[in-house]
Design a protein around this motif. Structure first.
Motif, mmCIF file in Angstrom:
data_model
loop_
_atom_site.group_PDB
_atom_site.id
_atom_site.type_symbol
_atom_site.label_atom_id
_atom_site.label_comp_id
_atom_site.label_asym_id
_atom_site.label_seq_id
_atom_site.Cartn_x
_atom_site.Cartn_y
_atom_site.Cartn_z
ATOM 1 N N ILE A 148 0.826 -1.214 0.000
ATOM 2 C CA ILE A 148 0.000 0.000 0.000
ATOM 3 C C ILE A 148 0.856 1.259 0.000
ATOM 4 C CG2 ILE A 148 -1.750 1.286 1.333
ATOM 5 C CD1 ILE A 148 -2.719 -1.402 0.047
ATOM 6 N N GLN A 149 0.504 2.192 -0.875
ATOM 7 C CA GLN A 149 1.069 3.543 -0.816
ATOM 8 C C GLN A 149 -0.085 4.470 -0.451
ATOM 9 O OE1 GLN A 149 1.977 5.787 -4.410
ATOM 10 N NE2 GLN A 149 3.837 6.600 -3.504
ATOM 11 N N GLU A 150 -0.041 5.023 0.769
ATOM 12 C CA GLU A 150 -1.186 5.829 1.213
ATOM 13 C C GLU A 150 -1.258 7.177 0.520
ATOM 14 O OE1 GLU A 150 -3.767 4.917 2.340
ATOM 15 O OE2 GLU A 150 -3.372 3.139 3.536
ATOM 16 N N THR A 151 -0.103 7.840 0.355
ATOM 17 C CA THR A 151 -0.117 9.132 -0.352
ATOM 18 C C THR A 151 0.866 9.084 -1.507
ATOM 19 O OG1 THR A 151 0.964 9.773 1.716
ATOM 20 C CG2 THR A 151 -0.847 11.151 0.981
ATOM 21 N N PRO A 152 0.473 9.668 -2.637
ATOM 22 C CA PRO A 152 1.355 9.636 -3.805
ATOM 23 C C PRO A 152 2.540 10.597 -3.673
ATOM 24 C CG PRO A 152 -0.731 10.698 -4.378
ATOM 25 C CD PRO A 152 -0.821 10.304 -2.939
ATOM 26 N N ARG A 153 3.566 10.136 -3.000
ATOM 27 C CA ARG A 153 4.733 11.005 -2.750
ATOM 28 C C ARG A 153 5.765 10.944 -3.862
ATOM 29 N NH1 ARG A 153 3.901 9.399 2.869
ATOM 30 N NH2 ARG A 153 4.820 7.436 2.210
#
Ligand code: DAU
Length: 291
Positions: free
Chosen positions: A83-88
């Motif tokens: 999972i990548q919670e925020t597209p950083r």
């Protein structure tokens, strides 16, 4: 000795350029003609020899990707989800995959890139034994929209991310292969002015110690970033045209599985015989009848 080849399939991001199509669903699940977008880069990874795929997505989409792709067994590979919670940024994918860290070299495919061309698999797979990082360049008319590599005397001499004045027409496509030093190098990547951990900065770390190699994809290879409405439409029309004129199938992980020997011809035939009647199902059943 493990012969596992690892590949990250990046399917996070906000998809804001495709609003409102991406309000409820990841762009990577939207169609490019007769199949979901994610099938295309998954096929590319499989042709490159990847046997273990690490799919990175938003938590709200995980169940949908799992419903589509499962654990990969039917394709003769294994698929894990992260999972990548925020597209950083693209480089942030590595920090979402702590368990992959010990496993050495890794491929990375952006979930919205489509490749098609004769001999593509073998020309990618040679990079499996390379040191450093490998990138794949394609001449385009709009390099300012992408990462750009300037090549002189057969060597990459500069890299730019979406430059206003590109130094070359060679776009850095969304497929990369890294050696195990990627894990320490990615920690040193700083956020850019737009607040993202940029892939070109990571590549720059390889360039600065002369361990970046490149392949220029020639005329026989078609490449498209399908991250905008217009490029999705163009890609759909390209896939439709090639498939209906020649019978070749573009971006089928099921075909890649049988062609690369990940599954047997008889398992392939059994699998596709259960597919519903659809453009995709019918074309794979046609393929099964001639293998
Ligand atoms: O398509 C090739 C280009 O892709 C390269 O030439 C550029 O160097 C590279 O930066 C990238 O540019 P884009 O502007 O097209 O990147 P985009 O934001 O569309 O993200 C690419 C893919 O990665 C897309 O499938 C979404 C996914 N992604 C992106 C970000 C920023 C993530 O999964 N997480 C993220 O944080």
């Amino acid at each position: 000795v493990s012969t596992e080849v690892n590949g990250i399939l990046l399917a996070g991001g906000a998809g804001s350029r495709l609003f409102p199509m991406t309000t409820a669903v990841s762009k990577h699940l939207l169609p490019i003609y007769d199949k979901p977008m994610i099938y295309y880069p998954l096929t590319t990874l499989m042709l490159a020899g990847v046997t273990k795929v690490w799919l990175v997505c938003d938590s709200s989409q995980r169940g949908l990707f799992e419903r589509l792709l499962g654990d990969g067994k039917a394709l003769g590979i294994s698929i894990e989800y992260a999972i990548q919670e925020t597209p950083r940024g693209i480089v942030d994918a590595f920090s979402c995959l702590p368990t992959l860290k010990q496993k050495g070299p890794v491929w990375l495919a952006l979930g919205d890139n489509l490749f098609f061309g004769s001999g593509l698999g073998p020309s990618l797979a040679v990079n499996n034994s390379c040191l450093g990082a490998s990138i794949f360049l394609k001449e385009v008319k709009n390099p300012q929209d992408f990462g750009v590599a300037q090549v002189e005397n057969g060597k990459v001499v500069s890299l730019q991310e979406k430059p206003k004045q590109p130094k070359s027409p060679l776009c850095i496509t969304g497929l990369y292969r890294f050696d195990e030093t990627v894990w320490s190098r990615c920690k040193a990547v700083q956020a850019s002015d737009r607040g993202e951990l940029e892939i070109t900065e990571l590549l720059g770390k390889y360039l600065s110690d002369e361990s970046l190699s490149h392949t220029v994809l020639g005329r026989g290879t078609y490449w498209l970033d399908t991250g905008t409405a217009i490029s999705m439409a163009k890609a759909s029309s390209f896939v439709e045209s090639v498939q209906s004129n020649s019978g070749d199938i573009i971006g089928s992980p099921h075909e890649a599985a049988v062609r690369t020997g990940l599954i047997t011809v008889s398992d392939f035939a059994k699998l596709v015989s259960r597919f519903p009647e659809s453009t995709y199902g019918d074309s794979l059943r046609n393929l099964a009848s001639v293998l």
